[in-house]
Scaffold this motif. Structure first.
Motif, PDB file in Angstrom:
ATOM      1  N   VAL A  87       0.906  -1.113  -0.098  1.00 42.93           N
ATOM      2  CA  VAL A  87      -0.108   0.214   0.003  1.00 42.93           C
ATOM      3  C   VAL A  87       0.827   1.324   0.191  1.00 42.93           C
ATOM      4  O   VAL A  87       0.663   2.248  -0.668  1.00 42.93           O
ATOM      5  CB  VAL A  87      -0.958   0.075   1.251  1.00 42.93           C
ATOM      6  CG1 VAL A  87      -1.518   1.182   1.333  1.00 42.93           C
ATOM      7  CG2 VAL A  87      -1.874  -0.854   0.965  1.00 42.93           C
ATOM      8  N   LEU A  88       1.895   1.194   0.656  1.00 42.10           N
ATOM      9  CA  LEU A  88       2.886   2.186   0.769  1.00 42.10           C
ATOM     10  C   LEU A  88       3.508   2.384  -0.820  1.00 42.10           C
ATOM     11  O   LEU A  88       3.640   3.587  -1.024  1.00 42.10           O
ATOM     12  CB  LEU A  88       4.011   2.144   1.740  1.00 42.10           C
ATOM     13  CG  LEU A  88       3.824   2.745   3.075  1.00 42.10           C
ATOM     14  CD1 LEU A  88       5.069   2.359   4.041  1.00 42.10           C
ATOM     15  CD2 LEU A  88       3.563   4.188   3.115  1.00 42.10           C
ATOM     16  N   ALA A  89       3.899   1.470  -1.436  1.00 41.32           N
ATOM     17  CA  ALA A  89       4.226   1.445  -2.584  1.00 41.32           C
ATOM     18  C   ALA A  89       3.228   2.188  -3.764  1.00 41.32           C
ATOM     19  O   ALA A  89       3.631   3.182  -4.625  1.00 41.32           O
ATOM     20  CB  ALA A  89       4.697   0.096  -3.230  1.00 41.32           C
ATOM     21  N   SER A  90       2.090   1.958  -3.381  1.00 39.93           N
ATOM     22  CA  SER A  90       0.897   2.393  -4.501  1.00 39.93           C
ATOM     23  C   SER A  90       0.694   3.849  -3.982  1.00 39.93           C
ATOM     24  O   SER A  90       0.847   4.610  -5.028  1.00 39.93           O
ATOM     25  CB  SER A  90      -0.561   1.798  -4.229  1.00 39.93           C
ATOM     26  OG  SER A  90      -0.427   0.407  -4.299  1.00 39.93           O
ATOM     27  N   PHE A  91       0.751   4.267  -2.871  1.00 43.58           N
ATOM     28  CA  PHE A  91       0.948   5.654  -2.225  1.00 43.58           C
ATOM     29  C   PHE A  91       2.213   6.354  -3.046  1.00 43.58           C
ATOM     30  O   PHE A  91       2.104   7.511  -3.451  1.00 43.58           O
ATOM     31  CB  PHE A  91       0.856   5.891  -0.843  1.00 43.58           C
ATOM     32  CG  PHE A  91       0.856   7.097  -0.319  1.00 43.58           C
ATOM     33  CD1 PHE A  91       0.145   8.259  -0.839  1.00 43.58           C
ATOM     34  CD2 PHE A  91       1.478   7.466   0.771  1.00 43.58           C
ATOM     35  CE1 PHE A  91      -0.034   9.498  -0.438  1.00 43.58           C
ATOM     36  CE2 PHE A  91       1.442   8.841   1.330  1.00 43.58           C
ATOM     37  CZ  PHE A  91       0.758   9.702   0.588  1.00 43.58           C
ATOM     38  N   GLY A  92       3.234   5.853  -3.009  1.00 42.94           N
ATOM     39  CA  GLY A  92       4.308   6.460  -3.573  1.00 42.94           C
ATOM     40  C   GLY A  92       4.348   6.786  -5.150  1.00 42.94           C
ATOM     41  O   GLY A  92       4.744   7.515  -5.601  1.00 42.94           O
ATOM     42  N   ALA A 148      -4.090   7.995  -0.168  1.00 41.07           N
ATOM     43  CA  ALA A 148      -3.764   7.514  -1.478  1.00 41.07           C
ATOM     44  C   ALA A 148      -4.913   8.001  -2.535  1.00 41.07           C
ATOM     45  O   ALA A 148      -4.855   8.462  -3.449  1.00 41.07           O
ATOM     46  CB  ALA A 148      -3.080   6.359  -1.751  1.00 41.07           C
ATOM     47  N   LEU A 149      -5.884   7.427  -2.060  1.00 40.69           N
ATOM     48  CA  LEU A 149      -7.193   7.655  -2.650  1.00 40.69           C
ATOM     49  C   LEU A 149      -7.685   8.918  -2.716  1.00 40.69           C
ATOM     50  O   LEU A 149      -8.170   9.589  -3.620  1.00 40.69           O
ATOM     51  CB  LEU A 149      -8.599   6.893  -2.209  1.00 40.69           C
ATOM     52  CG  LEU A 149      -8.375   5.272  -2.347  1.00 40.69           C
ATOM     53  CD1 LEU A 149      -9.614   4.281  -1.428  1.00 40.69           C
ATOM     54  CD2 LEU A 149      -8.594   5.113  -4.097  1.00 40.69           C
ATOM     55  N   SER A 253      -3.909   2.092  -6.016  1.00 41.41           N
ATOM     56  CA  SER A 253      -3.800   0.604  -5.692  1.00 41.41           C
ATOM     57  C   SER A 253      -2.864   0.058  -6.760  1.00 41.41           C
ATOM     58  O   SER A 253      -3.157  -1.453  -6.876  1.00 41.41           O
ATOM     59  CB  SER A 253      -5.323   0.176  -6.119  1.00 41.41           C
ATOM     60  OG  SER A 253      -5.495   0.186  -7.244  1.00 41.41           O
ATOM     61  N   LEU A 254      -1.882   0.629  -7.327  1.00 42.45           N
ATOM     62  CA  LEU A 254      -1.172  -0.018  -8.320  1.00 42.45           C
ATOM     63  C   LEU A 254      -0.384  -1.060  -7.935  1.00 42.45           C
ATOM     64  O   LEU A 254      -0.034  -2.085  -8.411  1.00 42.45           O
ATOM     65  CB  LEU A 254      -0.064   1.132  -8.846  1.00 42.45           C
ATOM     66  CG  LEU A 254       0.737   0.843 -10.071  1.00 42.45           C
ATOM     67  CD1 LEU A 254      -0.322   0.301 -11.411  1.00 42.45           C
ATOM     68  CD2 LEU A 254       1.679   1.935 -10.513  1.00 42.45           C
ATOM     69  N   ALA A 255      -0.004  -1.012  -6.682  1.00 38.02           N
ATOM     70  CA  ALA A 255       0.961  -2.260  -6.038  1.00 38.02           C
ATOM     71  C   ALA A 255       0.361  -3.068  -4.969  1.00 38.02           C
ATOM     72  O   ALA A 255       0.994  -4.037  -4.588  1.00 38.02           O
ATOM     73  CB  ALA A 255       2.496  -1.649  -5.282  1.00 38.02           C
TER      74      ALA A 255
END
Length: 332
Positions: A87-92, A148-149, A253-255
């Motif tokens: 989730v952190l990676a998606s936020f990144g 992130a959303l 939600s990419l990762a």
């Protein structure tokens, strides 16, 4: 004063630890053996799998998973777990899409710093509030997913201006190999060397094996836990850069789909879920095994929707094989 005779059973010769060491070495070698067998099995069904082009594509797809699994390794070695890494990676990726057009390289550096601090926050709460890492990271998983959303407006953000900062992760090749894969494997090798030569690296293993003993010997376990989670956040940031470069965009939600495979890569590689045993090199083997397993499932016609079922089953089986029950009085 009378004395009580000691029975012969109490003075029996202790059992040699050699068989136990041999058993541990055999278990440690199993992931590499399974990887070789799996590669040969897939190559039998799909001969093109061993072609240079196919292997380059395989390594390129392994990079973000390997980086997330490397971060997870640091945490698991201390006896914890990080459910917020993907989730952190998606936020990144979202932050990269927003900050690269403004700051270029400074924006990328700011994302790595922000995610490292987010990881350190997990460790800080675990260490000082004495809350299990499972609970803390389960909460921050929801927290960073919501942020992130909100920041992205629940949509994908294309990266156009500033993409030249990260394009090399997708387009550059060294000896025909993608730079993203070289960076991920290089990070694993660097981590393995540093953990062997630095006292803090060895302390991560010691903390996972016996945290209370580490405290009594002067080890700063609070700092070690924060360090492990900070490194996990940093690895999530590196994975975000690879994903954003390959997708030309950032998304909330990419990762996310890499969370379970990243944990699977760690435990399948032979790092024990209770901590103390394992390391980055085993995670490299585990990540390759997970990726080849995914290819193997597609070869035999397993629907993609069943992948999570397979990963869950693999995790349970790997934990059952690697768990040292002599160190666990009660399994909860």
């Amino acid at each position: 004063m009378s004395t009580v005779p000691v029975s012969s059973s109490a003075t029996a010769t202790p059992v040699s630890p050699a068989p136990a060491r041999s058993s541990r070495r055999l278990i440690a070698a199993v992931p590499a053996i399974v990887l070789v067998v799996l590669v040969l099995a897939v190559a039998t069904q799909r001969p093109a799998f061993l072609s240079a082009t196919s292997l380059r594509t395989l390594l390129e797809g392994t990079a973000p998973l390997l980086l997330l699994a490397l971060g997870q390794t640091f945490v698991i070695l201390t006896g914890g777990i990080d459910l917020s890494g993907a989730v952190l990676a998606s936020f990144g990726t979202v932050l990269l899409a927003l900050w690269l057009p403004i700051g270029g390289p400074l924006g990328a550096a700011a994302v790595l710093l922000a995610l490292s601090l987010a990881g350190a926050l997990n460790g800080l709460v675990c260490a000082y509030a004495q809350i299990p890492s499972f609970v803390v990271t389960l909460g921050t998983m929801g927290l960073w997913s919501g942020v992130a959303l909100a920041v992205s407006g629940s949509s994908t953000i294309s990266i156009t201006k500033g993409y030249d900062t990260i394009f090399w992760l997708r387009d550059l090749r060294v000896a025909g190999l993608p730079v993203s894969a070289i960076m991920a494997i290089g990070a694993v090798l660097l981590a393995a060397v540093l953990m062997r030569v630095l006292s803090k690296g060895r302390s991560l293993h010691a903390m996972g094996l016996a945290e209370r003993a580490t405290q009594m010997s002067g080890g700063r376990t609070f700092r070690l836990r924060i360090l492990a989670f900070a490194l996990s956040g940093l690895c999530a940031g590196l994975a975000a850069m690879v994903l954003a470069a390959s997708q030309f965009s950032g998304a909330p939600s990419l990762a996310d789909s890499l969370q379970l495979p990243s944990i699977a890569a760690v435990v399948v590689g032979g790092t024990v879920i209770t901590g103390g045993i394992g390391g980055p090199l085993r995670t490299l083997v585990g990540a390759l095994l997970v990726v080849v397993l995914r290819v193997g499932m597609s070869v035999v016609g397993v629907p993609p929707s069943f992948e999570q079922i397979v990963y869950g089953t693999v995790i349970v089986a790997a934990v059952a094989l690697t768990l040292d029950r002599r160190r666990v009085d009660i399994v909860k």
